[in-house]
Enzyme design. Sequence first.
Site, PDB file in Angstrom:
ATOM      1  N   GLY A 137       0.812  -1.223   0.000  1.00 13.42           N
ATOM      2  CA  GLY A 137       0.000   0.000   0.000  1.00 13.42           C
ATOM      3  C   GLY A 137       0.831   1.252   0.000  1.00 13.42           C
ATOM      4  N   THR A 139       0.177   3.876  -3.110  1.00 13.32           N
ATOM      5  CA  THR A 139      -0.678   4.805  -3.858  1.00 13.32           C
ATOM      6  C   THR A 139      -1.981   5.070  -3.113  1.00 13.32           C
ATOM      7  OG1 THR A 139       0.248   4.072  -5.956  1.00 13.32           O
ATOM      8  CG2 THR A 139      -1.928   5.077  -6.043  1.00 13.32           C
ATOM      9  N   TRP A 169      -5.785   1.134  -5.878  1.00 12.68           N
ATOM     10  CA  TRP A 169      -5.118   0.445  -6.988  1.00 12.68           C
ATOM     11  C   TRP A 169      -4.107  -0.555  -6.451  1.00 12.68           C
ATOM     12  CZ3 TRP A 169      -8.272   1.298 -10.574  1.00 12.68           C
ATOM     13  CH2 TRP A 169      -8.791   2.570 -10.818  1.00 12.68           C
ATOM     14  N   LEU A 346      -3.700 -10.168 -37.037  1.00 11.25           N
ATOM     15  CA  LEU A 346      -4.664 -11.260 -36.898  1.00 11.25           C
ATOM     16  C   LEU A 346      -6.073 -10.865 -37.330  1.00 11.25           C
ATOM     17  CD1 LEU A 346      -2.320 -12.549 -35.201  1.00 11.25           C
ATOM     18  CD2 LEU A 346      -4.120 -13.670 -33.904  1.00 11.25           C
ATOM     19  N   GLU A 371       3.509   1.408 -11.346  1.00  8.16           N
ATOM     20  CA  GLU A 371       4.933   1.372 -10.991  1.00  8.16           C
ATOM     21  C   GLU A 371       5.712   2.488 -11.682  1.00  8.16           C
ATOM     22  OE1 GLU A 371       6.375  -0.972  -9.013  1.00  8.16           O
ATOM     23  OE2 GLU A 371       4.798  -2.467  -8.836  1.00  8.16           O
TER      24      GLU A 371
END
Lengths: 392, 246
Positions: A137, A139, A169, A346, A371
């Site tokens: 923890g 953010t 988050w 594809l 990050e």
Amino acid sequence: MAEDRYQHHDYYLIDELLTDEHKLIRDTARAWVKKEVSPIIEDYAQRAQFPRHLLQGLGEIGAFGPYIPQEYGGPGLDQISYGILMQELERCDSGLRSTASVQSSLVMFPIFSYATEAQKQKWLPRLATGELLGCFGLTEPDHGSDPSSMVTNFKDAGDHVILNGAKMWISNAPYADIAVVWAKDEQGVIRGMVVERGMEGFTTPETHGKWSLRASATGELVFDNVKVPKSNLFPDIRGLKGPLSCLNSARYGIAWGALGAALDCYDTALRYSKERIQFGRPIGGFQLQQKKLAEMITEITKAQLLVWRLGVLKNEHRATPQQISMAKRNNVEIALRTAREARQMLGGMGITGEYPIMRHMMNLESVVTYEGTHDIHLLITGMDVTGFNAFI
Amino acid sequence: MKILVPISVVPDTTSKIAFTDGDTKFNEDGIQWIVNPYDEWYALVRALEITEKDGGTVTVISVGDATAEPVIRKALALGATDAVRVDTKPTESYVVAKELANYAKDKGFDLILLGKETISYNGSEVGGMMAEFLGFPFISLASKLDANGGVATLDRSTETGTEVVEVKLPAVISAAKGMAEQRIPNMRGIMAARTKPLTVVPASGVQGKTSTVKFGLPAAKSSLKLVDPENMDELVRLLHEEAKSI
């Protein structure tokens, strides 16, 4: 999802820079992923479920704290082994890799680096096996790229502290047994502590409706007058240096991991280009498709060399945070571009769950943000080369 | 029980096959080597299961040069007790079988368990030859194996059914699909493999008796023919006259 036919791509014979043990670790992780994860990952991602049953297997292949020494239950591997493991996991799914990254770099790393001996013995061995799941923890709802402005705080109350605030988050949060939490003391100094599930006032509501990392559980950490014993505080580490050192380790793993996602997209597109017939011949024979494939493998090869060299520097304790920023930013960027180009190759099949590309592409939208965002990493490089701070 | 598992080092199944020296030698450039799957998935894993249950040791042995060692380490990571490398190139089945037998003859192994064939040359010869050199019985194609009290009981699966065989040990047995399920090494196994003994023994100098005159690749697959679902007669004709499969 169709059968996992992935084959590794090594255009510059970079395998020759690896040890036999690195290759054995990679083959093992790949075999495990193909057997246990590839057949189910699409289904879990589509249903936005966390494949919790994989935790024990992740522990067995050494994906939890690969570089944690054996005395604490880890395998005691080097940094390149850690990178290789993250590459193989994200080759399958960024959510799977995120689970392992968080456990390794954001939970086990700070406990190993900053905790007391008793704290290490209490948590590390069970985190290494996957018996315990951890989260991290830092953010907060209003403080993402600027963690020093965090408001989560604690007050001294004798043999314990009273923790208040909220984190957002947070990967693994809904299922985590423990959380490594960074909060300010009464003097405004950032400290780290371990908050355990079951402590009164501590809840972990899940974040729903994500279009990305759907096979990884994300949530909040809410602290409402949580009594945390002082024996759960890390004794000596103060300030942002603590959490940032964890992010350094995690970002290094992400640089390898994103490369795995790029390799899977390239591998899928290359095979498809040889099998898909249009205008009477395989589409791989057309120049525009070859341009895409040639650019993909060029960027992948550069990215492979980047992380290999970074791994060597990290093994020698010489990798700087700025070098890690460059690798994280570059490799996620090339992975995203590879995914988008591969998706186009594809055609309509590229948007279905028959192939992994769209899932990788959506996952990487998180990876490019968490990050340290793409832009923040650029500013880190900018500041490093000019000496000027462009953050504020 | 003391079990010996001979393992072959073979090219990965995705390897591109090519030849050199006037098509007399396999081109080893860029080849990834693996443990022969029949040796690993069935023989080695079953040997480990037997010793995990009843105690004993599993020694893996391979005839090969130093390049075989990373592959042998994988067998150790899977759980083998120790490993032996007979230091010579495995040029042909006779050389391999005789070198293996020369090593094993005075070591008191109760059971020698190996894959039914290699996926490289598919000779299925080493087990039988080795048994002959050692004076042991040889039972091939076992898909199930139990061994205790000096007796092995095994199922042999053939195209026409199953035969249950009992044999007094020591014996050489070749393992087919079904004997065990593939295992993936875990990190503890990989770490343990670092310190397990891998003994290199000199070859006894067995000379080969054959030489390869020429290798060739299989004929390229002919192009696909699509037959109208309504036209079964044409399908039957093609299967009969061209594919010669009916």
